[in-house]
Scaffold this active site. Sequence first.
Site, short mmCIF file in Angstrom:
data_model
loop_
_atom_site.label_atom_id
_atom_site.label_comp_id
_atom_site.label_asym_id
_atom_site.label_seq_id
_atom_site.Cartn_x
_atom_site.Cartn_y
_atom_site.Cartn_z
N HIS A 24 0.84 -1.21 0.00
CA HIS A 24 0.00 0.00 0.00
C HIS A 24 0.87 1.26 0.00
O HIS A 24 0.66 2.18 -0.81
CB HIS A 24 -0.90 -0.03 1.24
CG HIS A 24 -1.80 1.16 1.38
ND1 HIS A 24 -3.15 1.12 1.14
CD2 HIS A 24 -1.54 2.45 1.75
CE1 HIS A 24 -3.68 2.30 1.35
NE2 HIS A 24 -2.72 3.14 1.72
N GLU A 25 1.86 1.29 0.89
CA GLU A 25 2.71 2.47 0.98
C GLU A 25 3.63 2.60 -0.24
O GLU A 25 3.84 3.71 -0.74
CB GLU A 25 3.54 2.43 2.27
CG GLU A 25 2.73 2.59 3.54
CD GLU A 25 1.95 3.89 3.58
OE1 GLU A 25 2.41 4.90 3.01
OE2 GLU A 25 0.86 3.90 4.17
N HIS A 28 1.88 4.23 -3.12
CA HIS A 28 1.85 5.70 -3.05
C HIS A 28 3.15 6.28 -3.58
O HIS A 28 3.15 7.21 -4.41
CB HIS A 28 1.68 6.15 -1.58
CG HIS A 28 0.31 5.93 -1.02
ND1 HIS A 28 -0.84 6.24 -1.70
CD2 HIS A 28 -0.08 5.45 0.20
CE1 HIS A 28 -1.89 5.96 -0.94
NE2 HIS A 28 -1.45 5.47 0.21
#
Length: 217
Positions: A24-25, A28
């Site tokens: 998820h990170e 980004h």
Amino acid sequence: MFELSLLQKIAIWALPVLFAITVHEVAHGWMARRFGDRTAEMMGRLTLNPVKHIDPVGTVVVPLALLALGTGFIFGWAKPVPVAQQNLRNPRRDMAIVAVAGPLSNIAQAIIWAVIAKIALIVQLPYVSEPVALMGAAGILINIVLAVLNLLPVPPLDGGRVASSLLPPHLSDRFDRLEPYGLLILVALLATGVLGSIIGPPVMYLNRLIFTIIGLG
């Protein structure tokens, strides 16, 4: 159906949780780099090494506590990947896309875990298939929960970033001032049961949808 011990639950949930928050990170940071901001890359955060992303509270304490309490509702978070919005080519538009990249990565992971669970059930290896299938089911759920939770329009969640990008600048500035209170808002929603009632229906719908599409029953 036998009841899993706490250690067995930790063994089943550990990898899905770590991958869910790490990817998820990284999503980004990867999307930010595509739009011109290399901050995450320069800080060594564009890596799938979970050690670089672990937040002691959000990655370890909170998921373990929810697991031990048997809430049936597990979530967590990692150290946020730094994004310098001013470095993006079109800051307001690009920031919204960067924010959405995280939840989209979780949906993709949920599908991958569903495929892994399906393969495990087809192959039927003794002592392997059942734990892998359970891990797959955990991977589906944790990723759907993170995707739906992060899309709530509460800063600093991803949905808050999207909402801020869509609002007129003068309203966006006021909305962003809520960010220091975002965690408190979530805790209050969780404690009162409101959070579960908000994200529960879409989580269960997406969970059933993926199970049906992949043929997990």
